[in-house]
Design a protein around this motif. Structure first.
Motif, mmCIF file in Angstrom:
data_model
loop_
_atom_site.group_PDB
_atom_site.id
_atom_site.type_symbol
_atom_site.label_atom_id
_atom_site.label_comp_id
_atom_site.label_asym_id
_atom_site.label_seq_id
_atom_site.Cartn_x
_atom_site.Cartn_y
_atom_site.Cartn_z
ATOM 1 N N ILE A 51 5.963 37.974 2.656
ATOM 2 C CA ILE A 51 5.195 38.763 3.622
ATOM 3 C C ILE A 51 5.685 40.206 3.639
ATOM 4 N N GLU A 52 7.024 40.331 3.650
ATOM 5 C CA GLU A 52 7.636 41.650 3.691
ATOM 6 C C GLU A 52 7.212 42.505 2.485
ATOM 7 N N VAL A 53 7.403 41.920 1.298
ATOM 8 C CA VAL A 53 7.090 42.675 0.075
ATOM 9 C C VAL A 53 5.601 42.971 -0.018
ATOM 10 N N SER A 54 4.778 41.952 0.287
ATOM 11 C CA SER A 54 3.356 42.148 0.064
ATOM 12 C C SER A 54 2.769 43.162 1.032
ATOM 13 N N SER A 64 15.253 29.983 -4.755
ATOM 14 C CA SER A 64 14.049 29.245 -4.421
ATOM 15 C C SER A 64 14.320 28.096 -3.471
ATOM 16 N N SER A 65 15.613 27.830 -3.165
ATOM 17 C CA SER A 65 15.903 26.646 -2.346
ATOM 18 C C SER A 65 15.494 26.851 -0.894
ATOM 19 N N ASP A 66 15.557 28.069 -0.415
ATOM 20 C CA ASP A 66 15.213 28.301 0.989
ATOM 21 C C ASP A 66 13.793 28.853 1.083
ATOM 22 N N MET A 67 12.833 27.931 1.282
ATOM 23 C CA MET A 67 11.431 28.327 1.237
ATOM 24 C C MET A 67 11.037 29.223 2.403
ATOM 25 N N ASP A 68 11.646 29.000 3.561
ATOM 26 C CA ASP A 68 11.278 29.807 4.723
ATOM 27 C C ASP A 68 11.646 31.261 4.502
ATOM 28 N N ARG A 69 12.876 31.446 3.963
ATOM 29 C CA ARG A 69 13.293 32.822 3.722
ATOM 30 C C ARG A 69 12.416 33.479 2.673
ATOM 31 N N LEU A 118 -0.729 30.247 -12.605
ATOM 32 C CA LEU A 118 -0.492 29.730 -11.263
ATOM 33 C C LEU A 118 -0.976 28.290 -11.184
ATOM 34 N N PHE A 119 -0.302 27.496 -10.395
ATOM 35 C CA PHE A 119 -0.765 26.130 -10.148
ATOM 36 C C PHE A 119 -1.717 26.159 -8.955
ATOM 37 N N GLN A 120 -2.944 25.749 -9.207
ATOM 38 C CA GLN A 120 -3.978 25.868 -8.181
ATOM 39 C C GLN A 120 -3.718 25.018 -6.950
ATOM 40 N N THR A 121 -3.064 23.876 -7.157
ATOM 41 C CA THR A 121 -2.906 22.957 -6.031
ATOM 42 C C THR A 121 -1.620 23.222 -5.253
ATOM 43 N N LEU A 122 -0.856 24.228 -5.653
ATOM 44 C CA LEU A 122 0.351 24.575 -4.900
ATOM 45 C C LEU A 122 0.085 25.819 -4.056
ATOM 46 N N SER A 123 0.937 26.023 -3.067
ATOM 47 C CA SER A 123 0.762 27.191 -2.210
ATOM 48 C C SER A 123 1.362 28.421 -2.892
ATOM 49 N N VAL A 124 1.091 29.579 -2.274
ATOM 50 C CA VAL A 124 1.598 30.839 -2.804
ATOM 51 C C VAL A 124 3.118 30.804 -2.923
ATOM 52 N N VAL A 125 3.772 30.361 -1.856
ATOM 53 C CA VAL A 125 5.242 30.403 -1.860
ATOM 54 C C VAL A 125 5.797 29.412 -2.873
ATOM 55 N N GLU A 126 5.144 28.263 -3.028
ATOM 56 C CA GLU A 126 5.623 27.295 -4.016
ATOM 57 C C GLU A 126 5.471 27.843 -5.430
ATOM 58 N N LEU A 147 -0.548 38.942 1.749
ATOM 59 C CA LEU A 147 -0.670 37.570 1.246
ATOM 60 C C LEU A 147 -0.192 36.607 2.315
ATOM 61 N N GLU A 148 -0.879 35.487 2.451
ATOM 62 C CA GLU A 148 -0.366 34.433 3.319
ATOM 63 C C GLU A 148 0.391 33.445 2.459
ATOM 64 N N PRO A 149 1.705 33.308 2.693
ATOM 65 C CA PRO A 149 2.530 32.514 1.771
ATOM 66 C C PRO A 149 2.123 31.041 1.696
#
Lengths: 374, 512
Positions: free
Chosen positions: B125-128, B114-119, B95-103, B135-137
Motif C-alpha cells: 500500500i505504501e509503495v503503490s 515474504s513470511s510476514d504477509m501483513d507487513r 502472475l497467478f490469477q487465482t492468488l491475491s496481489v500480496v501472494e 493497489l489493494e493487496p
C-alpha cells in the motif's frame, strides 16, 4: 561427472525412428539378464525366445496368424491416437466382434454358400463398431473420458462373452465344456497356405494397412483427424466437425478390432471359446506407438509383437519358463520405448566437472511461471 | 531531472548472442546512466528481448562485458539480477490469477521478506500510493484490469530497492490515459535516481518520455539519439533502414454503402471464469469499409471474435446476418462457405497447427478453394496455394514444408493474413492484423486490406493498437467490459475520444 537432460529445442527426426530400435535393443539386453537371473543360459534362452519361432515355414505362418489381429487393432488405434482419442478398448471391441460374429455363425450353422462367411464377418465388424460407439457417444454427449470408458468396457465385454459361452451359446452336444459348436467349412476362413494355419483373415491386415495409409495421407478426413489431434482449437477454428470425427475414428477402430475378433473365431479357433484373445487388443496399443502410428511401422511392430507371443510359448515348452515372460517382454518394450522417446525432445549432456551447487538451479525464471490467461 | 547523469548505472560492451541460424545480438554496446530513462527502440525481431533477457540473467551472452556501476559483473540468473537491484516487467505478465496481489508479490521475494504477509501488504500500500499506482493487496489478480495487473508487476519490482527497472513494451496493454499515468510514475522513479530501460517501438511515447535512446536493427545498434531532438520519421528511419516504406495515408471509403454484416442485440454469457460477458452489442459493418474496434485486451475481444467466427455456438435468430442470410446458428465452415474469413488472435494453436507444415496449414482454412476433390486432398493445388501465400506475403521460411511453429511470430502472422486475404472473402474479421510484423510488412498488409475493401469486402478489425486503427479504419468504435461504444467515422473523432471509450466513458447500457 554429471548427467543432464537438455532440451533440443526441436524434435529430432532421427531419434523418433531410432527410439523404437533402441527400445528393442534395451529390451533384449534386459531380457538376457532376466533369463540369466532365472538360471538359464541367456544366449540359449534368447535363441529359443526369438529365433526358434521363425525357424521354419510353419512357424513363420503361425507368426503371421498371430500378427494379423494385432496389426488390425493397431491400425484402428493409430487413427484414434492421431486424433488424440485415447481408445484403450480395442480388446473389448475385438471380443465383441468375435462374440457377435459367433452369434451370426451359430444362427447360420446349417446354411451353406459363399455368402455365409462375409455375412459373419460383417456381423463381427458391426459388433466391434457397436462396442466402440458406446465410448464415442459418451464422449460426445457427456464429455466422458474415453480412457476410462473404454477400459471398463473391455471387462464388460469379456464378461458378456463368458456369459455367452457358459450359457446360451454353449454347444448342447459339447459335454458341458464352455465352448460353442464348431463352425462349418462355409463359416471359417479359407486357408491360404496348405499345411499351415495361414488364413484369409491375415490378408485383411495388409488391406487395412493400405487403407489407413491412404486415409491418413491422402484424404481430407485424414487431414481433419490429424488437425484434431495436433491442435483441437485450430480444428474448431477451421470448422471441422469434432463430434463427427470422434464417431468416425472410434467406429473405424471398433470395426477393425471387430474384424480381428471375428477373424480369430472363424480362423484359427473355429468356434467361440472363453479366451479368444491373449490380450491382442492391449498389445496393439504398444504396437501402434512402437510403429510411430505409421501404417508400415505398425506392420513391423506387429510382427515383433507376434514374435514375443510365439517366443513366450517356446520358452514355456522348451525351457519350463512361465508364459508370463511374454507379458514381461511387452512391458519392458513399452517402458523402454517411453524412456527412449524422451530423447526425441532432449539430448543427454555429460559434464565432466564435479557436481557443485549452482545458484542458477534455485531461481525461477519469470517467464516459466507465466500463467496470464485471457 | 538527471541528477548525477555522468554515473553509469549499466554499461554493456560488445554483447553478442547467437542462436542457431540467427545472430540475435551483434556487438551491442549501451550505456545507461543513473537516473535516466533510456529507450531501446527496434522492430520485432531486432534483438530487444534477447538483450533484456541477457541483462536480467535469463540468457547468457556468447561474448561481451556487462558493467554494473562500473564493476564488471556476470549475471547468471534472475535472482542475481534482483540482488543487484534490477527489476523487469515482462510484456506477458507472470502472475497467478487465482492468488491475491500480496501472494503474487510474496512469491517473487525471498523467504525472509515474504513470511510476514501483513507487513508486506502494508508495504505494498505504501509503495503503490507513493508512486500513484494504488493497489489493494488482498484482491485476487483475476479481478484486476490489465492496467492494474501491470501495476502489480511494477510494484513487485519497486518493493525491493530498485536501481534499474526494465519495461518490455509496457504501453501495449494500456489505454492512452493509463499510459500518461504510467509515465508520471516512471518520471518520479527516475527523479529518485532509478534508471529505467524502456523497450518500445512506439516513437511518440519514446519522444515524450525518454532522455536517450538506442536503436536496434537486425541485432545491431543502428543509432543512438536524444529522442526530443529527433523527429518520429528520423527515428523510424534508424529503426527500419533506408529501403523500407514507412506508413502511408489511405483514402477513406465511400460511406454510402449498404450494411453487410449486421449484429443485433448480441448477448453472450461467458463460460470462462476469467472471461467477459458480451452485453447488448449491435453494429453493422458496411460493404466496402473497414470498421475498427479498439479496446484494451480482455474486454471481450476474444469472446466477440469467437462468436463472429462461429466457434461459440449461439441460439436465437437474426442476431448475426450476412448480408441477408441469418448466420446466427451456423458453424465456422458454413460461415466460410458464405464468404467470411477470420484471423484469430493467437497465431499458433488457433490460427495454425504448430506441428504441421505451412502447406497443411494453408489447407486448414483454404479447403473451400478447390483444394479438395471427392474427399481427397488435391496435393498440387494445395502446394500452389501455399506457395502463393508465401510469395505474395513475403513469408520468410524454409519453404512450404516448414512447420508452422518454426516461423517467427511476424512471419506466421503474414502467412495467416495472406491465407485469408487470398481467399478473397466478402467479409474479413481480423484480430491484430499486423501484430508482431515489421513496419514494411505492416504497410503491405494494410495495403492488401485496403485493396480487399475496395473490392467491396466488409472488414472488421479488432486491435489494441489505436494508431493502426486510426490509419486504416473508415469508422471506429471501442469495446469495454463486453459493451460497444458508439461508432464514429474515423475523421470525425480523435484518439482522445476513442481512448475515453476504451476506458468505458460512454453512455453504457443506454442502448438497451
Amino acid at each position: 561427472m554429471r548427467i543432464k537432460l537438455e532440451a533440443r529445442g526441436q524434435q529430432s527426426k532421427l531419434m523418433s525412428y531410432a527410439s523404437p530400435i533402441l527400445a528393442a535393443l534395451l529390451t533384449l539386453i534386459c531380457g538376457a539378464f532376466l533369463f540369466w537371473m532365472l538360471g538359464k543360459s541367456p544366449m540359449q534362452a534368447l535363441h529359443t525366445f526369438l529365433i526358434m519361432p521363425i525357424s521354419d515355414p510353419y512357424r513363420i505362418a503361425e507368426l503371421l496368424v498371430k500378427a494379423g489381429p494385432i496389426v488390425l487393432c493397431a491400425m484402428g488405434l493409430s487413427i484414434c491416437f492421431r486424433a488424440n482419442i485415447w481408445n484403450i478398448g480395442a480388446e473389448g471391441q475385438l471380443l465383441m466382434g468375435g462374440l457377435v460374429g459367433s452369434c451370426a455363425a451359430l444362427a447360420l450353422l446349417d446354411s451353406q454358400g459363399i455368402w455365409v462367411l462375409p455375412l459373419i464377418l460383417v456381423a463381427g465388424i458391426l459388433g466391434g463398431m457397436a462396442w466402440a460407439a458406446i465410448p464415442a457417444f459418451l464422449k460426445n454427449y457427456f464429455n466422458t473420458n474415453e480412457i476410462l470408458s473404454t477400459i471398463m468396457l473391455n471387462y464388460i465385454s469379456l464378461n458378456i462373452l463368458l456369459h455367452g459361452v457358459h450359457g446360451p451359446l454353449k454347444d448342447p452336444n459339447g459335454f458341458n465344456f464352455p465352448e460353442s459348436a464348431l463352425f462349418s467349412d462355409w463359416q471359417t476362413m479359407p486357408i491360404l497356405l496348405e499345411g499351415t494355419r495361414l488364413h484369409l483373415g491375415v490378408s485383411f491386415a495388409l488391406l487395412a494397412m493400405v487403407g489407413v495409409w491412404v486415409l491418413m495421407s491422402k484424404t481430407f478426413i485424414g487431414f481433419q483427424i490429424k488437425v484434431l489431434g495436433g491442435d483441437e482449437r485450430s480444428a474448431h477454428f477451421a470448422g471441422f466437425k469434432h463430434k463427427r470425427l470422434v464417431w468416425f475414428c472410434l467406429l473405424l477402430c471398433g470395426g477393425l478390432a471387430g474384424l480381428a475378433g471375428v477373424g480369430e473365431v472363424t480362423g484359427p479357433i473355429g468356434q467361440l471359446v472363453p479366451n479368444i484373445s491373449p490380450g491382442y487388443g492391449y498389445a496393439a496399443i504398444i504396437v501402434a506407438f512402437l510403429g510411430r502410428l505409421h501404417p508400415l511401422g505398425i506392420l513391423f511392430a506387429g510382427l515383433l509383437m507376434a514374435l514375443l507371443y510365439m517366443g513366450g510359448e517356446m520358452v514355456q515348452i522348451h525351457l519350463d519358463l512361465p508364459l508370463a515372460v511374454t507379458g514381461v517382454f511387452q512391458g519392458m518394450l513399452l517402458l523402454f520405448l517411453l524412456i527412449c522417446d524422451v530423447l526425441i525432445g532432449y539430448r543427454i549432456i555429460v559434464h565432466k566437472s564435479a557436481p557443485k551447487i549452482v545458484k542458477q538451479s534455485l531461481s525461477i525464471e519469470p517467464p516459466a511461471v507465466a500463467i496470464e490467461g485471457k | 531531472m538527471n541528477s548525477g547523469s555522468s554515473n553509469s548505472r549499466l554499461l554493456l560492451d560488445g554483447i553478442t548472442k547467437s542462436y542457431p541460424g540467427c545472430l540475435a545480438n551483434d556487438n551491442i554496446s549501451i550505456d545507461v546512466k543513473a537516473g535516466s530513462i533510456h529507450a531501446i527502440l527496434g522492430e520485432n525481431g531486432a534483438g530487444k528481448s534477447t538483450l533484456m533477457k541477457i541483462i536480467y540473467g535469463v540468457v547468457k551472452p556468447d561474448s561481451g562485458k556487462l558493467l554494473w556501476e562500473g564493476q564488471e559483473t556476470t549475471i547468471n540468473a534472475p535472482i542475481d539480477a534482483r540482488e543487484l537491484g534490477i527489476g523487469m516487467v515482462f510484456q506477458h505478465f507472470s502472475l497467478f490469477q487465482t492468488l491475491s496481489v500480496v501472494e503474487n508479490i510474496a512469491l517473487g521475494l525471498d523467504q525472509r521478506s515474504s513470511s510476514d504477509m501483513d507487513r508486506l501488504a502494508k508495504r505494498i500500500i505504501e509503495v503503490s500510493t507513493k508512486y500513484g499506482m494504488p493497489l489493494e493487496p488482498h484482491r485476487l489478480v483475476h479481478t484486476l484490469s490489465t492496467g492494474e495487473r501491470q501495476r502489480v508487476e511494477i510494484v513487485r519490482c519497486l518493493i525491493q530497492d530498485i536501481k534499474l527497472l526494465i519495461l518490455d513494451e509496457p504501453t501495449s496493454v494500456l489505454t492512452p490515459q493509463e499510459v500518461d499515468s504510467l509515465f508520471d510514475t516512471l518520471r518520479q522513479l527516475a527523479d529518485e535516481g532509478s534508471s529505467i530501460l524502456f523497450i518500445s517501438h512506439k516513437l511518440k511515447e519514446i519522444q515524450s518520455l525518454c532522455d536517450s535512446a538506442t536503436v536496434l536493427r537486425a541485432g545491431r545498434v543502428s543509432g543512438s539519439c536524444v529522442p526530443s531532438d529527433e523527429s518520429t520519421t528520423s527515428m523510424a528511419r534508424m529503426m527500419v533502414g533506408d529501403e523500407t516504406q514507412i506508413g502511408s495515408e489511405y483514402p477513406n471509403a465511400k460511406n454510402d454503402m449498404p450494411d453487410f454484416l449486421s449484429i443485433n442485440q448480441l448477448n453472450v454469457a461467458t463460460t470462462d471464469i476469467f472471461g467477459v460477458d458480451l452485453k447488448n452489442i449491435s453494429f453493422a459493418a458496411k460493404q466496402g469499409e473497414i470498421l475498427g474496434i479498439a479496446g484494451v485486451a480482455g474486454n471481450g475481444q476474444s469472446e466477440l471474435l469467437s462468436v463472429l467466427s462461429g466457434e461459440t455456438q449461439l441460439e436465437g435468430f437474426n442476431i448475426i446476418t450476412f448480408p441477408d442470410a441469418d448466420l446466427t446458428q451456423s458453424n465456422p465452415m458454413q460461415r466460410r462457405a458464405c464468404g467470411m474469413g477470420f484471423v484469430p488472435e493467437d497465431r499458433l494453436g488457433h490460427g495454425a497447427v504448430p506441428d504441421m507444415s505451412l502447406r497443411d496449414n494453408a489447407l486448414l482454412t483454404g479447403f473451400l478453394q478447390g483444394l479438395i476433390s471427392r474427399g481427397f486432398v488435391n496435393q498440387s493445388a494445395t502446394e500452389n496455394f501455399s506457395k502463393t501465400i508465401i510469395d505474395q506475403f513475403d513469408v520468410k521460411c524454409g519453404g512450404n514444408n516448414s512447420l508452422a511453429k518454426s516461423l517467427s511470430g511476424g512471419n506466421l502472422q503474414k502467412f495467416i493474413i495472406g491465407r485469408e486475404i487470398l481467399q478473397t472473402p466478402r467479409c474479413l474479421i481480423a484480430a491484430h492484423p499486423t501484430w508482431g510484423v515489421d513496419v514494411g510488412a505492416a504497410t503491405s498488409i494494410h495495403k492488401a486490406l485496403i485493396a480487399l475493401r475496395d473490392q467491396g469486402a466488409s472488414i472488421l478489425i479488432i486491435s489494441e493498437d489505436i494508431d493502426e486503427l486510426f490509419t486504416i479504419s473508415d469508422r471506429i468504435c471501442a469495446l469495454f467490459d463486453g459493451q460497444l461504444s458508439p461508432i464514429k467515422p474515423t475523421n470525425a473523432t480523435s484518439i482522445e475520444e476513442v481512448g475515453s471509450w476504451m476506458a468505458g466513458v460512454f453512455g453504457r447500457q443506454q442502448a438497451a
